[in-house]
Design a protein around this motif. Structure first.
Motif, PDB file in Angstrom:
ATOM      1  N   GLU A  50      36.541 -36.814  -4.856  1.00  0.00           N
ATOM      2  CA  GLU A  50      36.062 -35.942  -5.933  1.00  0.00           C
ATOM      3  C   GLU A  50      35.178 -34.799  -5.386  1.00  0.00           C
ATOM      4  O   GLU A  50      35.333 -33.650  -5.778  1.00  0.00           O
ATOM      5  N   SER A  51      34.236 -35.157  -4.526  1.00  0.00           N
ATOM      6  CA  SER A  51      33.338 -34.171  -3.898  1.00  0.00           C
ATOM      7  C   SER A  51      33.427 -34.348  -2.382  1.00  0.00           C
ATOM      8  O   SER A  51      32.731 -35.173  -1.796  1.00  0.00           O
ATOM      9  N   PRO A  52      34.283 -33.560  -1.729  1.00  0.00           N
ATOM     10  CA  PRO A  52      34.562 -33.777  -0.312  1.00  0.00           C
ATOM     11  C   PRO A  52      33.354 -33.497   0.592  1.00  0.00           C
ATOM     12  O   PRO A  52      32.455 -32.733   0.221  1.00  0.00           O
ATOM     13  N   LEU A  53      33.365 -34.125   1.768  1.00  0.00           N
ATOM     14  CA  LEU A  53      32.393 -33.806   2.810  1.00  0.00           C
ATOM     15  C   LEU A  53      32.537 -32.346   3.187  1.00  0.00           C
ATOM     16  O   LEU A  53      33.646 -31.819   3.250  1.00  0.00           O
ATOM     17  N   ARG A  54      31.397 -31.710   3.470  1.00  0.00           N
ATOM     18  CA  ARG A  54      31.407 -30.320   3.898  1.00  0.00           C
ATOM     19  C   ARG A  54      30.207 -30.068   4.808  1.00  0.00           C
ATOM     20  O   ARG A  54      29.237 -30.817   4.772  1.00  0.00           O
ATOM     21  N   ASP A  89      27.815 -29.944  -8.002  1.00  0.00           N
ATOM     22  CA  ASP A  89      28.313 -29.742  -6.646  1.00  0.00           C
ATOM     23  C   ASP A  89      28.723 -28.275  -6.508  1.00  0.00           C
ATOM     24  O   ASP A  89      29.636 -27.815  -7.198  1.00  0.00           O
ATOM     25  N   PRO A  90      28.068 -27.515  -5.627  1.00  0.00           N
ATOM     26  CA  PRO A  90      28.398 -26.085  -5.513  1.00  0.00           C
ATOM     27  C   PRO A  90      29.819 -25.834  -4.989  1.00  0.00           C
ATOM     28  O   PRO A  90      30.355 -24.743  -5.178  1.00  0.00           O
ATOM     29  N   LEU A  91      30.428 -26.848  -4.376  1.00  0.00           N
ATOM     30  CA  LEU A  91      31.793 -26.684  -3.863  1.00  0.00           C
ATOM     31  C   LEU A  91      32.830 -26.813  -4.979  1.00  0.00           C
ATOM     32  O   LEU A  91      33.811 -26.077  -5.024  1.00  0.00           O
ATOM     33  N   THR A  92      32.598 -27.746  -5.898  1.00  0.00           N
ATOM     34  CA  THR A  92      33.577 -28.001  -6.964  1.00  0.00           C
ATOM     35  C   THR A  92      33.155 -27.367  -8.289  1.00  0.00           C
ATOM     36  O   THR A  92      33.956 -27.334  -9.228  1.00  0.00           O
ATOM     37  N   ASN A  93      31.899 -26.909  -8.372  1.00  0.00           N
ATOM     38  CA  ASN A  93      31.329 -26.415  -9.632  1.00  0.00           C
ATOM     39  C   ASN A  93      31.405 -27.439 -10.757  1.00  0.00           C
ATOM     40  O   ASN A  93      31.491 -27.074 -11.929  1.00  0.00           O
ATOM     41  N   ALA A  94      31.391 -28.720 -10.372  1.00  0.00           N
ATOM     42  CA  ALA A  94      31.380 -29.819 -11.341  1.00  0.00           C
ATOM     43  C   ALA A  94      30.180 -30.715 -11.015  1.00  0.00           C
ATOM     44  O   ALA A  94      29.617 -30.619  -9.924  1.00  0.00           O
ATOM     45  N   PRO A  95      29.785 -31.584 -11.952  1.00  0.00           N
ATOM     46  CA  PRO A  95      28.708 -32.531 -11.616  1.00  0.00           C
ATOM     47  C   PRO A  95      29.104 -33.378 -10.403  1.00  0.00           C
ATOM     48  O   PRO A  95      30.299 -33.600 -10.164  1.00  0.00           O
ATOM     49  N   TRP A  96      28.113 -33.849  -9.652  1.00  0.00           N
ATOM     50  CA  TRP A  96      28.408 -34.770  -8.561  1.00  0.00           C
ATOM     51  C   TRP A  96      29.059 -36.036  -9.134  1.00  0.00           C
ATOM     52  O   TRP A  96      28.807 -36.388 -10.287  1.00  0.00           O
ATOM     53  N   PRO A  97      29.880 -36.729  -8.370  1.00  0.00           N
ATOM     54  CA  PRO A  97      30.487 -37.972  -8.864  1.00  0.00           C
ATOM     55  C   PRO A  97      29.408 -38.980  -9.276  1.00  0.00           C
ATOM     56  O   PRO A  97      28.307 -38.987  -8.714  1.00  0.00           O
TER      57      PRO A  97
END
Ligand code: MD6
Ligand code: FE
Length: 220
Positions: A50-54, A89-97
């Motif tokens: 859902e929120s990948p490592l970066r 999450d700034p990468l997905t623009n969605a809440p963190w999982p």
């Protein structure tokens, strides 16, 4: 000869459910996560889908060598604007999982065993170390309330953790951390400097060459 005190996991006299005190309010629960390692790894895999490592940017413009993600209501981020916790999450623009239940229970139980009853983390930072990767000495001070402990879970290949003092210049204690080990610290040790020495090339049957560290916090 090593240049600092060294507690090696291979030198541990015993493994038990009893926390081993490393400092006044810092405890090692050796192998505490092993009983639920498979459930834990499944939950981590799901979170990272859902929120990948970066690799985040430091405020100074460098790219961090440790790859990171988060789960829970708040996630730790770093960019040119600084270090902070965000609900999105700034990468997905969605809440963190959502913080998965096995992960949350592990943190709450580990904290309680070390005298921190009722610990309810709202943030879990996921760090992935590839071989050669290190984390330089730092203090964790982006959290609002320092009265809550931090619970840290090590998975994958071995690491040499540095537990320093209140000054960056204080000579750190070196602690060997293995797959399944849990560190709990809080109270008067909450603002100690700490870090991870470069990860040596190794192989772990479940994790390959990597180390994953979970840190659970009450951030907000
Ligand atoms: C790591 N851990 O073990 C990095 N911070 O990979 C941390 O930075 C840390 O383990 C605060 C409390 C416990 C930790
Ligand atoms: Fe830290």
């Amino acid at each position: 000869m090593t240049d600092s005190p060294h507690i090696s996991t291979s030198q541990r006299l015993f493994e038990s459910d009893a926390p081993q005190a490393l400092a006044a309010a810092t405890f090692l629960l050796a192998g505490f996560a092993l009983a639920r390692q498979h459930e834990l790894l499944g939950e981590i895999e799901q979170v990272l889908r859902e929120s990948p490592l970066r690799h985040m940017q430091t405020p100074g413009g460098f790219t961090m060598s440790v790859a990171m993600s988060n789960c829970g209501a708040l996630g730790w981020v770093s960019d040119r604007k600084g270090y902070r916790y965000t609900p999105m999450d700034p990468l997905t623009n969605a809440p963190w999982p959502v913080l998965p239940s096995c992960m949350q229970q592990l943190a709450t139980e580990a904290a309680a065993l070390c005298g921190f009853a009722g610990f309810m983390p709202d943030a879990c930072l996921i760090n992935r170390y590839a071989p050669g990767t290190r984390m330089s000495l730092h203090q964790d001070k982006n959290e609002v309330d320092y009265s809550a402990p931090i619970v840290s879970v090590s998975l994958g290949v071995d690491a040499a953790f540095q537990l320093g003092g209140m000054q960056r210049s204080d000579k750190p204690l070196r602690i060997g951390l293995q797959h399944g080990d849990v560190l709990v610290w809080g109270g008067e040790d909450r603002l100690r400097f700490h870090g991870v020495l470069p990860i040596k090339p190794q192989h772990h049957p479940l994790m390959g060459p990597d180390r994953i560290n979970l840190t659970f916090r009450k951030a907000g």
